[in-house]
Write an enzyme that holds these catalytic residues in place. Structure first.
Site, short mmCIF file in Angstrom:
data_model
loop_
_atom_site.label_atom_id
_atom_site.label_comp_id
_atom_site.label_asym_id
_atom_site.label_seq_id
_atom_site.Cartn_x
_atom_site.Cartn_y
_atom_site.Cartn_z
N TRP A 127 87.07 0.67 16.80
CA TRP A 127 87.36 -0.75 16.98
C TRP A 127 88.69 -1.03 16.27
O TRP A 127 88.83 -0.71 15.08
CB TRP A 127 86.22 -1.56 16.34
CG TRP A 127 86.34 -3.04 16.49
CD1 TRP A 127 86.61 -3.75 17.62
CD2 TRP A 127 86.14 -4.01 15.44
NE1 TRP A 127 86.60 -5.10 17.34
CE2 TRP A 127 86.32 -5.29 16.02
CE3 TRP A 127 85.83 -3.92 14.09
CZ2 TRP A 127 86.20 -6.45 15.28
CZ3 TRP A 127 85.72 -5.09 13.36
CH2 TRP A 127 85.89 -6.34 13.95
N ASP A 208 78.64 1.22 10.81
CA ASP A 208 78.86 -0.12 11.35
C ASP A 208 77.91 -0.27 12.54
O ASP A 208 78.04 0.45 13.52
CB ASP A 208 80.33 -0.24 11.78
CG ASP A 208 80.67 -1.65 12.28
OD1 ASP A 208 79.76 -2.50 12.34
OD2 ASP A 208 81.85 -1.88 12.60
N ALA A 210 76.67 -2.92 15.15
CA ALA A 210 76.95 -4.27 15.66
C ALA A 210 76.24 -4.56 16.98
O ALA A 210 76.33 -5.67 17.50
CB ALA A 210 78.46 -4.45 15.85
N LYS A 243 76.02 -10.23 18.33
CA LYS A 243 75.71 -9.85 19.70
C LYS A 243 74.22 -9.95 19.98
O LYS A 243 73.81 -10.55 20.97
CB LYS A 243 76.16 -8.41 19.95
CG LYS A 243 77.62 -8.08 20.12
CD LYS A 243 78.64 -8.66 19.38
CE LYS A 243 80.04 -8.29 19.75
NZ LYS A 243 80.97 -8.27 18.68
#
Ligand code: LMR
Length: 394
Positions: A127, A208, A210, A243
């Site tokens: 990202w 991470d 997400a 999300k």
């Protein structure tokens, strides 16, 4: 003073949002920023979120400060959602943060504080904001091979080779599921091999996560994070609710610092509180309270999980439809990887000129590295995209 400021690079993903909004064409298709859209092109407020917001509105009697690490009910509920019972609660320090990005930022700051010479290994690609924050903090990054541009799967051999160059104390940043931007993920055997290497070399794992619930299911998507957390001596986990709860603008995230040494927990917890205080003081509460209200209520939780599952299955359906349409129109199987990828994104592996051609000639917006947001599609736009991909010669 202000004259000394230099223009900063714009974020490519956010820039794309503006370019799309400014495009006057009716037929344009937005496959840029990672936001879920339903078949009508709307990013809905989830049913359970609406119901929980109403409950919070009715029950809340004060807006006084919570605590520097947020409401403990939120941390507990999120820890259980992400880790199940993989790690004893007494070994986990946790703090609410402004979104998953806030958790990532605080995690990097903690690393810099604890070990200023640590390098952070990041997947190539990752990202873009990971890189941007690390650069801003003056932290050294090392890219490890991750995506095989030919097969559009993980280059696992290359990844392991590159990770083996890390020194003790270096941080390995991993995407817990639904890799952003590629959509290509490790299997659990490969995860175990990465964990073994982390332990052999004395590295620090940072996960991470997400997109829990967007890939193979809530528990399935957390499996790798659980494996890491229960098998390494120390790790950091940055989690986002943007999300999977659709609470993007509420900025709802959690940072966990986990140590197998229970005696370390107090120091870790105090450090997370300190870092919050230095950067923004108290974390946002509304989204966190909505999330914990949902997770702690059986009916709301079941409804949320069911709606999330519908979202997940619709993305899988779109992946399959796109792979099939491309197969039909290109007469080749070279796009079969789209159905294998998981999460919101797939990197289709097109040159920047072709991504630009898609934008200019067809009004189809994807990130310049050819990452497309599958959730920006619907049954009607999939064939249009497939034809455009073939027409521009990808
Ligand atoms: C994305 O990658 O599109 C999302 O995570 C949104 C963002 O902040 O970049």
């Amino acid at each position: 003073m202000f004259e000394n400021l230099k223009a900063q690079p714009t974020d490519k993903i956010l820039e794309l949002m503006k370019l799309f909004a400014d495009d006057p064409r009716d037929q344009k298709i937005d496959l840029g920023v990672g936001v879920y859209k339903n078949a009508e092109g709307v990013t809905p407020v989830m049913r359970a979120v609406k119901a929980a917001e109403q409950r919070v509105w009715e029950d809340q009697t004060t807006k006084a400060y919570t605590s520097l690490i947020g409401d403990p009910a939120f941390s507990d509920a999120m820890i259980s959602l992400i880790l199940g019972d993989a790690v004893p609660r007494a070994n986990i320090a946790a703090a609410a943060t402004p979104g998953g990005t806030g958790a990532v930022r605080q995690a990097f700051e903690l690393v810099r504080m604890a070990n200023p010479s640590a390098r952070v290994y990041v997947s190539n690609p990752t990202w873009p904001n990971h890189l941007s924050i690390l650069k801003y903090l003056g932290m050294e990054t090392v890219a490890y091979r991750y995506f095989d541009e030919e097969t559009r799967a993980v280059d696992f051999g290359g990844m392991i080779e590159d990770l083996a160059t890390a020194n003790a104390g270096d941080v390995i940043l991993l995407h817990g599921c639904c890799h952003n931007p590629t959509g290509a993920n490790l299997n659990l055997v490969e995860w175990q091999a990465v964990i073994d290497l982390i332990n052999e070399r004395g590295l620090i794992a940072m996960v991470d996560i997400a997109y829990q619930g967007f890939g193979d299911g809530l528990d399935e998507d957390a499996a790798a994070t659980r494996l890491v957390a229960s098998n390494v001596s120390e790790c950091l986990i940055a989690a986002s609710c943007s999300k999977n709860f659709g609470v993007y603008r509420e900025r709802t995230g959690l940072l966990m610092a986990i140590s197998q040494e229970t005696s370390q927990q107090g120091l870790n917890q105090g450090t997370l509180a300190f870092l919050n205080r230095q950067n923004f003081s108290f974390p946002p509460d509304h989204g966190a309270r909505v999330v914990s209200t949902i997770l702690n209520d059986q009916a709301l939780r079941a409804d949320w999980a069911a709606e999330l599952e519908d979202v997940r299955l619709s993305m899988l359906g779109l992946r399959q439809q796109l792979a099939d349409e491309l197969q039909k129109r290109s007469g080749s199987d070279r796009f079969a990887f789209i159905a294998q990828h998981r999460g919101m994104f797939s990197r289709i592996g097109a040159a920047p000129e072709l991504v630009m051609k898609l934008r200019q000639e067809h009004g189809i917006y994807m990130v310049g590295d050819s990452r497309m947001n599958i959730a920006g599609l619907n049954a009607t736009t999939v064939p249009i995209l497939a034809q455009a991909i073939v027409d521009v010669g990808i």
